[in-house]
Design a protein around this motif. Structure first.
Motif, short mmCIF file in Angstrom:
data_model
loop_
_atom_site.label_atom_id
_atom_site.label_comp_id
_atom_site.label_asym_id
_atom_site.label_seq_id
_atom_site.Cartn_x
_atom_site.Cartn_y
_atom_site.Cartn_z
N GLY A 104 0.81 -1.22 0.00
CA GLY A 104 0.00 0.00 0.00
C GLY A 104 0.84 1.27 0.00
N SER A 180 -7.59 8.91 3.78
CA SER A 180 -7.79 7.48 4.08
C SER A 180 -9.26 7.27 4.41
CB SER A 180 -6.94 7.06 5.28
OG SER A 180 -5.59 7.06 4.93
N SER A 184 -5.75 4.24 9.95
CA SER A 184 -5.25 3.01 10.58
C SER A 184 -5.28 3.12 12.10
CB SER A 184 -3.84 2.69 10.09
OG SER A 184 -2.92 3.55 10.68
N CYS A 211 -6.62 1.10 2.21
CA CYS A 211 -5.89 -0.03 2.81
C CYS A 211 -6.63 -0.64 3.99
CB CYS A 211 -4.50 0.42 3.27
SG CYS A 211 -3.36 0.67 1.91
N GLN A 212 -7.30 0.20 4.81
CA GLN A 212 -8.00 -0.35 5.99
C GLN A 212 -9.47 -0.58 5.73
OE1 GLN A 212 -6.77 -1.74 8.39
NE2 GLN A 212 -4.81 -0.80 8.86
N THR A 230 -4.15 -2.66 -0.20
CA THR A 230 -3.11 -3.64 0.12
C THR A 230 -3.76 -5.00 0.32
OG1 THR A 230 -1.12 -3.94 1.46
CG2 THR A 230 -3.11 -3.32 2.66
N ARG A 232 -2.80 -7.76 2.27
CA ARG A 232 -2.65 -8.65 3.43
C ARG A 232 -3.54 -8.30 4.62
NH1 ARG A 232 0.80 -4.76 4.10
NH2 ARG A 232 1.03 -3.90 6.19
N LYS A 233 -4.26 -7.20 4.57
CA LYS A 233 -5.05 -6.82 5.75
C LYS A 233 -6.43 -7.50 5.69
CE LYS A 233 -2.30 -2.66 6.41
NZ LYS A 233 -2.24 -1.18 6.32
C1 LIG Z 1 -1.36 -0.30 6.12
C2 LIG Z 1 -1.71 1.03 5.58
C3 LIG Z 1 -1.00 1.61 4.54
C4 LIG Z 1 0.25 1.01 3.96
O1 LIG Z 1 0.07 -0.23 3.38
P1 LIG Z 1 1.30 -1.26 3.39
O2 LIG Z 1 0.80 -2.39 2.58
O3 LIG Z 1 1.58 -1.56 4.82
O4 LIG Z 1 2.46 -0.57 2.74
C5 LIG Z 1 -1.43 2.82 4.06
N1 LIG Z 1 -2.50 3.43 4.57
C6 LIG Z 1 -3.21 2.92 5.59
C7 LIG Z 1 -4.39 3.65 6.09
C8 LIG Z 1 -2.84 1.70 6.13
O5 LIG Z 1 -3.51 1.19 7.16
#
Ligand SMILES: *Cc1c(COP(=O)(O)O)cnc(C)c1O
Length: 404
Positions: A104, A180, A184, A211-212, A230, A232-233
């Motif tokens: 991400g 976002s 996070s 990502c979240q 991303t 893996r989350k």
């Molecule tokens: C985890 C995260 C990222 C970064 O993603 P990675 O895969 O860890 O590089 C970016 N923005 C938010 C809000 C995240 O939670």
């Protein structure tokens, strides 16, 4: 409440997941994972890929050995293309181009580094924005002579729409807004439809960090220029894959790194080859991309059920733990996310609690101070898997209550 859940209808206000719905959804999810010795409450950091995802990656690596890496990739292309389509739809950019990158962070960094900047452009982002995005923009602001703007937020960290409205109506309108969807370190959802509406009034492009949210909170289709994510989350794909969905006009304008596969040197200058990716590098861990594709297929139609179920668990955690002395819930108990955050009595107590929980087989998470400008101290973060049993909740409550 049980009926509402088993209908699979919209977000319910139940405190506990209704047993029938939860059982069906969780059973399927749990059956897909042969090794689950611990309770993971750290999905916001890293989810747990299923056996099928791992098998798909292994099969691909074996195919690379047998028939060759490029041949194996060609054979996997249809599945990867289906994954791109699914992601585009999930990311609310249904006609956008989806490209795979390493994670991400690099999705956002590469997107912004390739952005069609003009000197003096204003870029707005909330104080709560992920620190790596802020770092990239700070550097670009110097290099490209941009003007950063901080978007005001309310006390929960939501973008303050009235202040944003005044900004949009004034002379210092931004041309890009980065936000976002779910931060996070705060279990809230940013009001994307309203933010997008104000962006369109300002003729600003909107970039969303999903990502979240992806796999957990639906990303609305609001006309964002790009959305990053991303694997893996909450999608429970493998590590090492991120992605970006870019709307077509922006995609044409992106000036990504020149490579043998994407650019040609001509007498009049370098040119991007027709239809070449803007950011995606062709030399990559294809097995990991295929793992993500498999995770997407596997969750497929179940994704909204899984999301509803983890949201219900998130609410159970908040309602179950909200009144423990010393631990302050940082968001409303019924926020529509399963990312649950607490201010801890002290950093030492937080560290002790994480160790004690681990001793009992419960992997809780923390967000370290500095992850965003509005995070001066480390916090406890609980982000559950869509499991059936919640018996661990009592243990978590005990450990928190006893920790001093
Ligand atoms: C985890 C995260 C990222 C970064 O993603 P990675 O895969 O860890 O590089 C970016 N923005 C938010 C809000 C995240 O939670």
């Amino acid at each position: 409440m049980a009926d509402r859940f088993s209908d699979g209808c919209e977000a319910p206000g139940a405190v506990h997941p209704a047993p029938r719905f939860a059982a069906a959804c969780a059973a399927e999810w749990e059956a897909g994972r042969s090794s689950r010795d611990n309770v993971s409450l750290d999905v916001a950091r890293c989810g747990r890929p299923s056996d099928r995802v791992i098998a798909a990656m292994q099969r691909h690596l074996v195919a690379e050995q047998h028939i060759g890496g490029y041949e194996a990739e060609a054979a996997a292309a249809p599945q990867l293309d289906r994954a791109r389509l699914m992601l585009a739809a999930m990311m609310g950019v249904p006609r956008g181009r989806v490209e795979f990158v390493a994670n991400g962070t690099s999705a956002m960094a590469q997107l912004l580094a390739s952005w069609p900047w003009r000197p003096g452009m204003r870029v707005a982002l909330p104080r709560s924005e992920f620190a790596s995005t802020r770092l990239v923009l700070e550097r670009l602001a110097k290099r490209e002579r941009l003007r950063p703007i901080v978007l005001q937020e309310d006390s929960a960290g939501r973008v303050a729409l009235d202040a944003f409205g005044r900004l949009v109506a004034g002379d210092s309108r931004p041309s890009l807004v980065v936000v976002s969807h779910v931060p996070s370190h705060r279990g809230i959802v940013q009001p994307l439809p309203e933010i997008a509406e104000l962006c369109s009034q300002a003729e600003a492009r909107l970039v969303v960090d999903g990502c979240q949210s992806l796999g957990h909170v639906e990303v609305p289709c609001v006309g964002a220029a790009a959305v990053v994510g991303t694997s893996r989350k909450w999608l429970h794909g493998p590590r090492g894959v991120g992605f970006v969905a870019v709307e077509e006009t922006l995609w044409e304008q992106l000036d990504g790194p020149p490579t043998l596969q994407t650019h040609a040197s001509r007498p009049e200058g370098q040119a991007r080859l027709a239809n070449a990716p803007a950011l995606e590098l062709s030399e990559a861990a294809v097995a990991a991309r295929l793992g993500l594709a498999t995770a997407l297929e596997e969750t497929g139609e179940l994704v909204s059920d899984v999301a509803q179920h983890v949201l219900a668990i998130g609410r159970s955690i908040r309602h179950g733990l909200r009144e423990i002395p010393g631990w302050r819930l940082r968001e409303g108990p019924d926020e529509p996310t399963a990312l649950v955050t607490f201010d801890a009595p002290s950093d030492e107590t937080l560290s002790r609690v994480l160790v004690r929980l681990r001793e009992r087989g419960i992997h809780a998470g923390q967000v370290p101070a500095g992850r965003a400008l509005d995070l001066p101290r480390s916090i406890l973060r609980l982000a559950p898997e869509p499991v059936a049993r919640l018996d661990w909740l009592e243990t978590v409550r005990d450990v928190l209550a006893r920790a001093r």
